[in-house]
Design a protein around this motif. Structure first.
Motif, PDB file in Angstrom:
ATOM      1  N   GLN A  33     -28.312 -20.544 -27.497  1.00  0.00           N
ATOM      2  CA  GLN A  33     -27.356 -20.531 -26.401  1.00  0.00           C
ATOM      3  C   GLN A  33     -27.874 -19.817 -25.164  1.00  0.00           C
ATOM      4  OE1 GLN A  33     -23.961 -18.373 -27.593  1.00  0.00           O
ATOM      5  NE2 GLN A  33     -25.048 -16.536 -28.078  1.00  0.00           N
ATOM      6  N   TRP A  34     -26.988 -19.614 -24.237  1.00  0.00           N
ATOM      7  CA  TRP A  34     -27.147 -18.835 -23.014  1.00  0.00           C
ATOM      8  C   TRP A  34     -27.998 -19.509 -21.950  1.00  0.00           C
ATOM      9  CZ3 TRP A  34     -23.273 -15.865 -22.775  1.00  0.00           C
ATOM     10  CH2 TRP A  34     -22.765 -15.279 -23.933  1.00  0.00           C
ATOM     11  N   ARG A  35     -28.213 -20.816 -22.024  1.00  0.00           N
ATOM     12  CA  ARG A  35     -28.903 -21.503 -20.944  1.00  0.00           C
ATOM     13  C   ARG A  35     -28.023 -21.574 -19.703  1.00  0.00           C
ATOM     14  NH1 ARG A  35     -29.474 -25.257 -25.031  1.00  0.00           N
ATOM     15  NH2 ARG A  35     -31.127 -24.603 -26.392  1.00  0.00           N
ATOM     16  N   GLY A  36     -26.742 -21.795 -19.883  1.00  0.00           N
ATOM     17  CA  GLY A  36     -25.812 -21.859 -18.761  1.00  0.00           C
ATOM     18  C   GLY A  36     -25.737 -20.544 -18.015  1.00  0.00           C
ATOM     19  N   ALA A  37     -25.674 -19.446 -18.738  1.00  0.00           N
ATOM     20  CA  ALA A  37     -25.615 -18.131 -18.100  1.00  0.00           C
ATOM     21  C   ALA A  37     -26.906 -17.845 -17.343  1.00  0.00           C
ATOM     22  CB  ALA A  37     -25.370 -17.051 -19.150  1.00  0.00           C
ATOM     23  N   GLY A  38     -28.022 -18.251 -17.878  1.00  0.00           N
ATOM     24  CA  GLY A  38     -29.299 -18.052 -17.201  1.00  0.00           C
ATOM     25  C   GLY A  38     -29.385 -18.860 -15.921  1.00  0.00           C
ATOM     26  N   PHE A  39     -28.880 -20.100 -15.948  1.00  0.00           N
ATOM     27  CA  PHE A  39     -28.887 -20.947 -14.758  1.00  0.00           C
ATOM     28  C   PHE A  39     -27.995 -20.358 -13.674  1.00  0.00           C
ATOM     29  CE2 PHE A  39     -27.117 -24.571 -12.366  1.00  0.00           C
ATOM     30  CZ  PHE A  39     -28.291 -25.045 -11.807  1.00  0.00           C
ATOM     31  N   ILE A  40     -26.806 -19.911 -14.059  1.00  0.00           N
ATOM     32  CA  ILE A  40     -25.887 -19.314 -13.093  1.00  0.00           C
ATOM     33  C   ILE A  40     -26.489 -18.027 -12.527  1.00  0.00           C
ATOM     34  CG2 ILE A  40     -23.626 -18.216 -12.820  1.00  0.00           C
ATOM     35  CD1 ILE A  40     -22.597 -20.275 -14.913  1.00  0.00           C
ATOM     36  N   ALA A  41     -27.111 -17.218 -13.374  1.00  0.00           N
ATOM     37  CA  ALA A  41     -27.738 -15.980 -12.902  1.00  0.00           C
ATOM     38  C   ALA A  41     -28.887 -16.273 -11.943  1.00  0.00           C
ATOM     39  CB  ALA A  41     -28.237 -15.163 -14.091  1.00  0.00           C
ATOM     40  N   LEU A  42     -29.659 -17.310 -12.216  1.00  0.00           N
ATOM     41  CA  LEU A  42     -30.766 -17.676 -11.330  1.00  0.00           C
ATOM     42  C   LEU A  42     -30.256 -18.089  -9.949  1.00  0.00           C
ATOM     43  CD1 LEU A  42     -33.778 -18.345 -10.817  1.00  0.00           C
ATOM     44  CD2 LEU A  42     -33.250 -20.646 -11.652  1.00  0.00           C
ATOM     45  N   LEU A  45     -28.961 -15.054  -8.117  1.00  0.00           N
ATOM     46  CA  LEU A  45     -30.074 -14.247  -7.621  1.00  0.00           C
ATOM     47  C   LEU A  45     -30.673 -14.862  -6.359  1.00  0.00           C
ATOM     48  CD1 LEU A  45     -31.980 -11.822  -8.177  1.00  0.00           C
ATOM     49  CD2 LEU A  45     -33.424 -13.421  -9.423  1.00  0.00           C
ATOM     50  N   LEU A  46     -30.815 -16.182  -6.338  1.00  0.00           N
ATOM     51  CA  LEU A  46     -31.340 -16.855  -5.155  1.00  0.00           C
ATOM     52  C   LEU A  46     -30.392 -16.724  -3.964  1.00  0.00           C
ATOM     53  CD1 LEU A  46     -32.807 -20.068  -6.816  1.00  0.00           C
ATOM     54  CD2 LEU A  46     -34.088 -18.121  -5.901  1.00  0.00           C
ATOM     55  N   VAL A  47     -29.084 -16.762  -4.231  1.00  0.00           N
ATOM     56  CA  VAL A  47     -28.101 -16.593  -3.158  1.00  0.00           C
ATOM     57  C   VAL A  47     -28.157 -15.171  -2.614  1.00  0.00           C
ATOM     58  CG1 VAL A  47     -25.622 -16.489  -2.686  1.00  0.00           C
ATOM     59  CG2 VAL A  47     -26.565 -18.439  -3.921  1.00  0.00           C
ATOM     60  N   VAL A  48     -28.179 -14.184  -3.505  1.00  0.00           N
ATOM     61  CA  VAL A  48     -28.204 -12.775  -3.083  1.00  0.00           C
ATOM     62  C   VAL A  48     -29.504 -12.448  -2.352  1.00  0.00           C
ATOM     63  CG1 VAL A  48     -28.273 -10.404  -3.947  1.00  0.00           C
ATOM     64  CG2 VAL A  48     -26.595 -12.000  -4.836  1.00  0.00           C
ATOM     65  N   ALA A  49     -30.613 -13.024  -2.783  1.00  0.00           N
ATOM     66  CA  ALA A  49     -31.909 -12.762  -2.150  1.00  0.00           C
ATOM     67  C   ALA A  49     -32.023 -13.456  -0.798  1.00  0.00           C
ATOM     68  CB  ALA A  49     -33.042 -13.210  -3.063  1.00  0.00           C
ATOM     69  N   GLY A  50     -31.122 -14.365  -0.491  1.00  0.00           N
ATOM     70  CA  GLY A  50     -31.136 -15.046   0.796  1.00  0.00           C
ATOM     71  C   GLY A  50     -32.230 -16.087   0.922  1.00  0.00           C
TER      72      GLY A  50
END
Length: 134
Positions: A33-42, A45-50
């Motif tokens: 499991q946890w592929r969905g959580a990893g995708f959302i986290a990625l 992170l890209l949004v927060v990093a600008g």
């Protein structure tokens, strides 16, 4: 379903099996499991990093795409924890961590007749391809 891409066919099979055998799917899926959580986290992170091309609105499609899988991951983690503590579904066996129904928990020795696996198959495929001539 033979003409569908593999990820789409896997998702259809998952939701079909979840409707038919929810307890078994929840217990066994907990180990993969946890592929969905990893995708959302990625994406977050890209949004927060600008990073250009990832505005704040990019998180919404990520939640729509991976959110149901993430919620299912949370539910099957909870169900597996309750199952391990003996609170639910004692008659159901988790195929990934359950014991053998015969009580024979003997470890199988490694197969000495290993044919090399995927690397060997790829090598054989390349050898069987004709060489292009110009």
């Amino acid at each position: 379903m033979s003409h569908l891409p593999r990820p789409a066919a896997d998702l259809i099979c998952l939701w079909h099996d979840l409707a038919l055998h929810p307890r078994e799917v929840l217990l066994n899926r907990n180990h993969h499991q946890w592929r969905g959580a990893g995708f959302i986290a990625l994406i977050a992170l890209l949004v927060v990093a600008g990073v250009p091309g990832f505005p704040a609105g990019a998180l919404f499609p990520a939640l729509l795409f991976a959110g149901p899988g993430w919620v299912l991951d949370l539910v099957d983690t909870l169900a597996h924890g309750l199952w391990e503590s003996g609170r639910i579904w004692q008659c159901v066996e988790c195929q990934c961590c359950g014991s053998d129904p015969d009580g024979d928990d003997e470890v199988e020795p490694d197969d000495p007749a290993d044919d090399g696996g995927l690397a060997r198959e790829i090598e054989n495929w390349f050898k069987s391809q004709p060489t292009p001539t110009r």
